[in-house]
Design an enzyme around this catalytic site. Structure first.
Site, PDB file in Angstrom:
ATOM      1  N   GLN A  21      62.775  32.802  57.435  1.00  0.00           N
ATOM      2  CA  GLN A  21      61.457  32.469  56.899  1.00  0.00           C
ATOM      3  C   GLN A  21      61.195  30.975  57.060  1.00  0.00           C
ATOM      4  OE1 GLN A  21      62.177  34.016  52.944  1.00  0.00           O
ATOM      5  NE2 GLN A  21      60.823  35.745  53.331  1.00  0.00           N
ATOM      6  N   ARG A  62      60.956  27.084  48.243  1.00  0.00           N
ATOM      7  CA  ARG A  62      62.104  27.969  48.451  1.00  0.00           C
ATOM      8  C   ARG A  62      61.690  29.128  49.335  1.00  0.00           C
ATOM      9  NH1 ARG A  62      63.459  32.661  46.656  1.00  0.00           N
ATOM     10  NH2 ARG A  62      61.924  32.714  44.996  1.00  0.00           N
ATOM     11  N   VAL A  63      62.575  29.465  50.275  1.00  0.00           N
ATOM     12  CA  VAL A  63      62.432  30.693  51.061  1.00  0.00           C
ATOM     13  C   VAL A  63      63.705  31.499  50.832  1.00  0.00           C
ATOM     14  CG1 VAL A  63      60.832  29.826  52.821  1.00  0.00           C
ATOM     15  CG2 VAL A  63      63.291  29.519  53.135  1.00  0.00           C
ATOM     16  N   SER A  64      63.592  32.817  50.990  1.00  0.00           N
ATOM     17  CA  SER A  64      64.732  33.691  50.695  1.00  0.00           C
ATOM     18  C   SER A  64      65.739  33.770  51.828  1.00  0.00           C
ATOM     19  CB  SER A  64      64.233  35.091  50.355  1.00  0.00           C
ATOM     20  OG  SER A  64      63.411  35.024  49.210  1.00  0.00           O
ATOM     21  N   THR A  65      65.267  33.656  53.062  1.00  0.00           N
ATOM     22  CA  THR A  65      66.181  33.774  54.200  1.00  0.00           C
ATOM     23  C   THR A  65      65.918  32.660  55.202  1.00  0.00           C
ATOM     24  OG1 THR A  65      64.705  35.159  55.524  1.00  0.00           O
ATOM     25  CG2 THR A  65      66.176  36.303  53.989  1.00  0.00           C
TER      26      THR A  65
END
Length: 182
Positions: free
Chosen positions: A15, A9-12
């Site tokens: 990324q 998982r990445v937040s944005t």
């Protein structure tokens, strides 16, 4: 032995998930699900899909603990739900593997720390509320319907005004108005 299934998982969108994907592939994951979402959000469609693919004997693998859980209590709850389904959990960065006794011990310690933290917060809250009450402070938000507003609403109702209009004029919801005019 079951499959190793990876979750990244990445937040944005800016990324990159490359480092996580590479590490998960190197760990032997046969498939990797990737979400682009804040860890605080509850909507993670790829994680939801992954959870439907987990079978007894499988291991869910993440690059780091914070990729899976929003908080320690959430993470513990999630891993406990895996255990109930006979699914193991592995975090590569923290070297946690619930298929080993050491990994289960670490998770038990995490659980004890989370419970301790919850108890401390509860105790501090109770002490604060007690101290505030002793000083005459009452908690909660101030009532919208003051005695003056209730009196005004009753006059408006007695003059034939509809309750919906009264609620709008006074600036409260209809339910609040009904509750005070009973």
């Amino acid at each position: 032995m079951g499959e190793l299934l990876g979750y990244a998982r990445v937040s944005t969108a800016e990324q990159t998930v490359d480092a996580q994907s590479d590490a998960l592939r190197a760990a032997g994951c046969s498939r990797i699900w990737i979400d682009t979402a804040s860890g605080a959000t509850t909507s993670r469609p790829e994680l939801d899909d992954l959870l439907t693919h987990l079978r007894p004997g499988d291991t869910l693998v993440v690059w780091r603990l914070d990729r899976l859980g929003r908080s320690l209590p959430h993470l513990l709850q999630t891993v406990e739900s895996f255990r109930e389904k006979d699914v193991a959990f592995k975090s590569l960065t923290e070297a946690i593997d619930t298929t080993t006794s050491g990994g289960r011990l670490i998770f038990s310690i995490f659980g004890a720390i989370a419970e301790f933290e919850r108890n401390l917060i509860r105790e501090r809250t109770q002490v604060g509320l007690t101290a505030a009450r002793e000083r005459g402070r009452v908690g909660g938000r101030p009532p919208k319907m003051t005695p003056a507003r209730i009196k005004q609403a009753k006059r408006m109702r007695d003059s034939g005004m509809h309750l919906t209009e009264i609620a709008e004029v006074i600036g409260v919801g209809r339910t609040t108005l009904y509750r005070h005019l009973k």
